[in-house]
Design a protein around this motif. Sequence first.
Motif, short mmCIF file in Angstrom:
data_model
loop_
_atom_site.label_atom_id
_atom_site.label_comp_id
_atom_site.label_asym_id
_atom_site.label_seq_id
_atom_site.Cartn_x
_atom_site.Cartn_y
_atom_site.Cartn_z
N HIS A 68 0.79 -1.23 0.00
CA HIS A 68 0.00 0.00 0.00
C HIS A 68 0.83 1.28 0.00
O HIS A 68 0.26 2.37 -0.03
CB HIS A 68 -0.96 0.01 1.19
CG HIS A 68 -2.12 -0.94 1.01
ND1 HIS A 68 -3.23 -0.60 0.28
CD2 HIS A 68 -2.33 -2.20 1.45
CE1 HIS A 68 -4.09 -1.61 0.29
NE2 HIS A 68 -3.57 -2.60 0.99
N THR A 69 2.15 1.19 0.11
CA THR A 69 2.99 2.39 0.08
C THR A 69 3.74 2.43 -1.26
O THR A 69 4.30 1.42 -1.68
CB THR A 69 3.99 2.36 1.25
OG1 THR A 69 3.25 2.39 2.48
CG2 THR A 69 4.93 3.57 1.23
N PRO A 70 3.74 3.59 -1.94
CA PRO A 70 4.48 3.68 -3.21
C PRO A 70 5.98 3.53 -2.98
O PRO A 70 6.47 3.83 -1.89
CB PRO A 70 4.13 5.07 -3.73
CG PRO A 70 3.70 5.86 -2.54
CD PRO A 70 3.13 4.88 -1.55
N ARG A 71 6.70 3.07 -4.00
CA ARG A 71 8.14 2.83 -3.87
C ARG A 71 8.93 3.82 -4.71
O ARG A 71 8.43 4.34 -5.69
CB ARG A 71 8.46 1.39 -4.30
CG ARG A 71 7.90 0.38 -3.33
CD ARG A 71 8.12 -1.05 -3.79
NE ARG A 71 7.46 -1.97 -2.86
CZ ARG A 71 8.04 -2.54 -1.81
NH1 ARG A 71 9.30 -2.31 -1.54
NH2 ARG A 71 7.35 -3.35 -1.02
N ASN A 72 10.18 4.04 -4.31
CA ASN A 72 11.06 4.93 -5.08
C ASN A 72 11.76 4.15 -6.19
O ASN A 72 11.52 2.95 -6.38
CB ASN A 72 12.05 5.64 -4.14
CG ASN A 72 13.01 4.65 -3.49
OD1 ASN A 72 13.19 3.53 -3.97
ND2 ASN A 72 13.62 5.06 -2.39
N ALA A 73 12.65 4.83 -6.92
CA ALA A 73 13.29 4.20 -8.08
C ALA A 73 14.13 3.00 -7.69
O ALA A 73 14.39 2.11 -8.51
CB ALA A 73 14.15 5.22 -8.81
N LEU A 74 14.56 2.92 -6.44
CA LEU A 74 15.37 1.78 -6.00
C LEU A 74 14.52 0.73 -5.30
O LEU A 74 15.03 -0.19 -4.65
CB LEU A 74 16.49 2.26 -5.06
CG LEU A 74 17.56 3.13 -5.74
CD1 LEU A 74 18.54 3.69 -4.73
CD2 LEU A 74 18.31 2.32 -6.81
N GLY A 75 13.21 0.86 -5.44
CA GLY A 75 12.34 -0.19 -4.92
C GLY A 75 12.10 -0.14 -3.43
O GLY A 75 11.57 -1.09 -2.86
N ALA A 76 12.45 0.97 -2.77
CA ALA A 76 12.18 1.07 -1.34
C ALA A 76 10.91 1.88 -1.12
O ALA A 76 10.58 2.76 -1.92
CB ALA A 76 13.36 1.75 -0.63
N GLU A 77 10.21 1.59 -0.04
CA GLU A 77 8.99 2.34 0.25
C GLU A 77 9.32 3.80 0.54
O GLU A 77 10.30 4.08 1.24
CB GLU A 77 8.27 1.72 1.45
CG GLU A 77 7.63 0.41 1.10
CD GLU A 77 7.14 -0.35 2.33
OE1 GLU A 77 6.65 0.29 3.27
OE2 GLU A 77 7.26 -1.58 2.33
N ARG A 78 8.51 4.70 0.02
CA ARG A 78 8.74 6.13 0.27
C ARG A 78 8.21 6.49 1.64
O ARG A 78 7.00 6.52 1.85
CB ARG A 78 8.08 6.95 -0.83
CG ARG A 78 8.83 6.81 -2.16
CD ARG A 78 8.03 7.38 -3.30
NE ARG A 78 7.44 8.67 -2.94
CZ ARG A 78 6.40 9.20 -3.57
NH1 ARG A 78 5.86 8.59 -4.59
NH2 ARG A 78 5.94 10.37 -3.19
N VAL A 79 9.13 6.79 2.57
CA VAL A 79 8.72 7.01 3.96
C VAL A 79 7.77 8.19 4.13
O VAL A 79 6.92 8.18 5.02
CB VAL A 79 9.93 7.20 4.91
CG1 VAL A 79 10.53 5.88 5.29
CG2 VAL A 79 10.97 8.10 4.29
N ASN A 80 7.88 9.18 3.24
CA ASN A 80 6.99 10.34 3.40
C ASN A 80 5.68 10.17 2.64
O ASN A 80 4.91 11.11 2.49
CB ASN A 80 7.70 11.63 2.99
CG ASN A 80 8.33 11.50 1.62
OD1 ASN A 80 8.17 10.45 0.98
ND2 ASN A 80 9.02 12.53 1.16
N ALA A 81 5.43 8.96 2.12
CA ALA A 81 4.15 8.71 1.43
C ALA A 81 3.53 7.41 1.96
O ALA A 81 2.95 6.65 1.22
CB ALA A 81 4.37 8.64 -0.07
#
Length: 453
Positions: free
Chosen positions: A210-223
């Motif tokens: 349910h959390t979007p990921r950044n370009a390196l595949g990690a969850e975006r902590v501020n989203a």
Amino acid sequence: MTRSSRLITSGIAVVLIAGTATAFAIVWRPVIPAIDPPAPHAFDAALIKRGRDLAAIGNCNECHTVRGGKNFAGGLPVPTPFGTIYSSNITPDAKTGIGQWSEAAFRRAMRDGVNRKGQHLYPTFPYDHFTHVSDEDDHALYAFLMTRQPVDAPSRQNQISFPLNRRPVISGWKLLFLRRDTYQPDATRSAEWNRGAYLVTGLAHCGACHTPRNALGAERVNARFAGGDVDNWLAYALNDRSHAPVPWDADALYMYLRSGWHPDHGTARGPMAQVVSNLSSVPDGDVRAIAVYMADISGAPTPDRKREGEATLAQARSPSQASQTDTAGATIYAGACASCHETNRPLPYGGVSLALSTAVSSPDPRNLANVVLAGVSAVEGERSPIMPGFADSINDAQMSALLNYVRARFSKQPPWSGVEKTVQDARRAQAAFLLTSPAPRNAPADPQQREKP
Ligand code: HEC
Ligand code: HEC
Ligand code: HEC
């Protein structure tokens, strides 16, 4: 050599040595010695039962059991933007599973994402969440796994390209994104809220989808919980950006997570159906705790949102006149959908008014396309919702017309773009999913998980 150039040279040497030592410390992990697989009677029944419930909350079966395959024997292809990673055999088979793993080795895998031999594991195994699991819970999970049927099933070769196919690279990812802290209870909150927070951020790994990921595949902590992608489904936003026509509250979340259905929200499908199927067998208090915490994540609705939700509900409960328009979409809807979705028909065939469906008000049409193509299949032995799939009876152009019509008539959101492409992608994904998906909701992957020990 001058004095200053000697100084520089030795300075560089010190930096190089320190750098190499640091890199070594980051990358290198020791082998943990092999043990003889522990005898099943080494663990007591209550501990195994607790481990079973925890494994259900952690969805271990979802990724570690191939549809129709042996429980926990691994081999499921997990697609990622970087390639395909195959899940491991986590049965206690000595040769191909984790039979030779001590509890310390298991705990290290859960907490640090490192296997017994000291190699880094891909974060597709959601250890960025499992790292928060307590020692006590890891102990119960270990007892549960070590008492499963050992299965001889060698691991499959991952399909990832260089340099990501080199496991040391993963240590860099961990340095950037893995936070190994254990859960710290918030004293200002109830015990139930804290239990929910512990489960959601840890074992239940709700944010992994349910959390979007950044370009390196990690969850975006501020989203956190702003909505993510999984297997051609949108895992909806669950925070204040939720598109649910009626705002979620703790009671609704509890019912949805426990039974997979709610009269004001509809039913859980795709990957969420599996999550719910697992949650249906865990202690009630844990599901309630998850619901209480998630209600807090979604937050109290603003007065406007609350009013809109109430209006939508009132409208949905009084069956409306069939639409007067006769566009292609309207005609298909009237003929194929309205009889179940607009007549207050009871379950199993009565579907919610589409005005209540997050799939219809969602920012993209993926989930709506998925449900119309595949339908909703029955859960064995339960009075569960049933909807036929329309993949064979409605072609792509008709499907697009239908989805556009449903969007325009039942949501207050702007029209979608690229609906026809979404329908084509959904058909393709469905064909692939049928070949590779884990057991569906109606076939619990592990019958042993469901029986009471
Ligand atoms: C989202 C999918 C997913 C879920 C959920 C998941 N795993 Fe995994 N797991 C994987 C994948 C993929 C690997 C292989 C990673 C690799 O090869 O680097 C793996 C590897 C492992 C390993 C390492 C095994 C080895 O031989 O190296 C262990 C132990 C493990 N998982 C245990 C669990 C447990 C226990 C749970 C539930 C609490 C769980 N997993 C849930 C995907 C998952
Ligand atoms: C494996 C991925 C995955 C995991 C893990 C997961 N979800 Fe979901 N969830 C989804 C998907 C996909 C959907 C959309 C399903 C649909 O269209 O029916 C969804 C839908 C939902 C919805 C419905 C939202 C709405 O507005 O209709 C809720 C609530 C929800 N999930 C809560 C949770 C909670 C709480 C957890 C952790 C216990 C969780 N999910 C774990 C993938 C996941
Ligand atoms: C035989 C009855 C039946 C027919 C025909 C039918 N549905 Fe359904 N539909 C259901 C049931 C039952 C569910 C599951 C319960 C729920 O979610 O409301 C469902 C679920 C859905 C959902 C998910 C709602 C949500 O968010 O949970 C959508 C969207 C949907 N149907 C659209 C359609 C469309 C579009 C058509 C026509 C092409 C159609 N249905 C035809 C019975 C039916």
